[in-house]
Design an enzyme around this catalytic site. Structure first.
Site, PDB file in Angstrom:
ATOM      1  N   CYS A 163      44.859 -54.426  33.767  1.00  0.00           N
ATOM      2  CA  CYS A 163      45.477 -53.329  34.504  1.00  0.00           C
ATOM      3  C   CYS A 163      45.360 -53.488  36.017  1.00  0.00           C
ATOM      4  CB  CYS A 163      44.867 -52.004  34.066  1.00  0.00           C
ATOM      5  SG  CYS A 163      45.003 -51.750  32.283  1.00  0.00           S
ATOM      6  N   HIS A 302      42.855 -45.300  40.447  1.00  0.00           N
ATOM      7  CA  HIS A 302      43.278 -45.874  39.172  1.00  0.00           C
ATOM      8  C   HIS A 302      43.481 -44.738  38.174  1.00  0.00           C
ATOM      9  CE1 HIS A 302      44.012 -49.059  36.388  1.00  0.00           C
ATOM     10  NE2 HIS A 302      42.995 -48.742  35.611  1.00  0.00           N
ATOM     11  N   GLU A 313      35.011 -44.182  38.434  1.00  0.00           N
ATOM     12  CA  GLU A 313      35.754 -44.337  39.680  1.00  0.00           C
ATOM     13  C   GLU A 313      35.310 -43.293  40.705  1.00  0.00           C
ATOM     14  OE1 GLU A 313      40.262 -45.238  41.353  1.00  0.00           O
ATOM     15  OE2 GLU A 313      40.033 -44.388  39.345  1.00  0.00           O
ATOM     16  N   LYS A 334      49.258 -41.195  37.453  1.00  0.00           N
ATOM     17  CA  LYS A 334      49.427 -41.536  36.034  1.00  0.00           C
ATOM     18  C   LYS A 334      49.754 -40.308  35.191  1.00  0.00           C
ATOM     19  CE  LYS A 334      46.896 -45.897  35.869  1.00  0.00           C
ATOM     20  NZ  LYS A 334      46.631 -46.119  37.308  1.00  0.00           N
ATOM     21  N   HIS A 339      50.186 -44.847  32.121  1.00  0.00           N
ATOM     22  CA  HIS A 339      49.496 -46.045  32.601  1.00  0.00           C
ATOM     23  C   HIS A 339      50.387 -47.252  32.348  1.00  0.00           C
ATOM     24  CE1 HIS A 339      46.666 -48.898  33.746  1.00  0.00           C
ATOM     25  NE2 HIS A 339      45.634 -48.601  32.990  1.00  0.00           N
ATOM     26  N   PHE A 398      40.568 -54.111  32.245  1.00  0.00           N
ATOM     27  CA  PHE A 398      39.701 -54.642  31.188  1.00  0.00           C
ATOM     28  C   PHE A 398      39.183 -56.024  31.605  1.00  0.00           C
ATOM     29  CE2 PHE A 398      41.569 -52.293  27.220  1.00  0.00           C
ATOM     30  CZ  PHE A 398      41.026 -51.114  27.684  1.00  0.00           C
TER      31      PHE A 398
END
Length: 414
Positions: A163, A302, A313, A334, A339, A398
């Site tokens: 991502c 994010h 975060e 998002k 996403h 990831f």
């Protein structure tokens, strides 16, 4: 002497818009692009929602032969690149195409093509697998197909960091131009992984929201968040060496002044619990930009709407910004577009460019339940007019991949 890097073109196709203007207007209007999945039957799935590109017909953009040869991830990348390149005004007359690079990433690549061709193999045998299977499915092909579309012959690559892929692509493009290796780089990301195997994989690792209410599915920083919503789309930027852009009187959208990336080295999917990796990526970007944390006005987080991401975060921002963490505005778009995985950073960088251009902070929509652990200023529900000079965009992937971009408002220099 290091070169300066500016943004001279932007292009996007998203669940809330067929181009940049439609997408940005939808964000200002607080539109949510999440809805029931239409591309396959979800009867056997817990996951019912995704953020698909609406009313998409590839024949509106490509010849029939091209549609047969391009996975949707490449199609969306080319569409966004066409808009960005047109906006930039780059032509063979004003730019050496041998010095135009293409750094366009996809986190997963042609997953739908992989799914379809595996079915063909199992049901009809190996002789029926398409000869286009490999070139349609591999993750470098969006970059390769953009190069072919325009005739750009500089360095070309697809950086795969889950991502964080698009943000890494933009960051590496920025570094390449700073070093004088290219005059222009087409940079960003694309993703089109809303298919049965894609949803199944994320669903079975408990990463996706099970909500059936599209306005309560992707809810970053909300206490009731239960997972992310998969989206699709592409976001492409034209990055250009400043003097090259000035020499052709290009419109400059903003200046890219910083990039930082790190690795958690902790877990294949979970972020480091204290947010250390994300914090260090932000700190690296700030140092690279030669600014202080207090100069950043807004962060496009994010903000995936998973419990762990939003918590860590928040901790990372507090660690990187100290007391300024309570003053800097933060939001996640998002909630609007889901996403977009490997494309997320491309679209979100464009959102940052538009925020600077219009001096408007996009909101975190559909926010209701305050989470005491996510206690920063997340600009809930309503866009906010504010003086913006320097903004940051974060992406966390990831495998522990963390990346941050810093963009500055362009002021014409005398």
């Amino acid at each position: 002497m290091e070169k300066r890097v500016v943004i001279t073109g932007i292009g996007a196709i998203t669940p809330i818009g067929k181009n940049v203007d439609e997408t940005w207007e939808s964000i200002k209007e607080k539109k949510c692009g999440i809805d029931e999945i239409s591309s396959f039957d979800t009867t056997n799935f817990k996951t019912k929602l995704a953020a698909e590109v609406k009313d998409y017909n590839p024949l509106d953009y490509f010849e029939h032969k091209q549609v047969k040869r391009f996975d949707k991830s490449s199609q969306l990348a080319i569409i966004a690149a066409r808009e960005a390149v047109e906006e930039s005004g780059i032509t063979k007359e004003n730019t050496d195409f041998d010095r135009v690079g293409i750094f366009v990433s996809s986190g997963i690549g042609g997953l739908k093509t992989i799914e379809e061709q595996c079915e063909v193999n199992f049901e009809k045998g190996n002789k029926r697998v398409s000869p286009m299977f490999i070139p349609m499915s591999i993750s470098n092909m969006p970059a390769g197909n953009i190069a072919i579309e325009f005739g750009f012959k500089g360095e070309s690559m697809g950086i795969v960091t889950a991502c964080s892929s698009a943000t890494h692509a933009i960051g590496e493009a920025y570094k390449t131009i700073k070093l004088g290796e290219e005059d222009v780089v087409i940079a960003g990301g694309t993703e089109a992984a809303i298919c049965e195997v894609g949803i199944a994989g994320f669903e079975n690792m408990k990463a996706l929201s099970n909500s059936t209410d599209k306005n309560r599915a992707s809810i970053p920083f909300d206490k009731e968040r239960d997972g992310f919503v998969m989206g699709e789309g592409a976001g492409i930027l034209v990055l250009e060496e400043l003097e090259h852009a000035l020499s052709r009187n290009a419109k400059i959208y903003g200046e890219l002044i910083g990039f930082g990336s790190t690795t958690d080295a902790y877990h294949i999917t979970s972020p480091c619990p204290d947010g250390e990796g994300g914090a260090k990526a932000m700190i690296r970007a700030i140092k690279n930009a030669k600014i202080s944390p207090n100069e950043i006005n807004y962060i496009n987080a994010h903000g995936t709407s998973t419990h762990l991401n939003d918590l860590t975060e928040t901790m990372a921002i507090k660690s990187a910004f100290g007391e300024h963490a309570n003053k800097v505005m933060i939001s996640s778009t998002k909630g609007n577009i889901g996403h977009l995985l490997g494309a997320a950073g491309g679209v979100e960088a464009i959102v940052c460019v538009k925020a600077l251009e219009e001096q408007l902070v996009p909101p975190t929509i559909n926010y209701k339940e305050k989470d005491e652990e996510c206690d920063l200023d997340i600009v809930p529900n309503e866009p906010r007019k504010s003086k913006l000079n320097i903004v940051m965009s974060n992406s966390l992937g990831f495998g522990g991949h963390n990346s941050s971009l810093i963009i500055k408002k362009w002021e014409k220099e005398i």
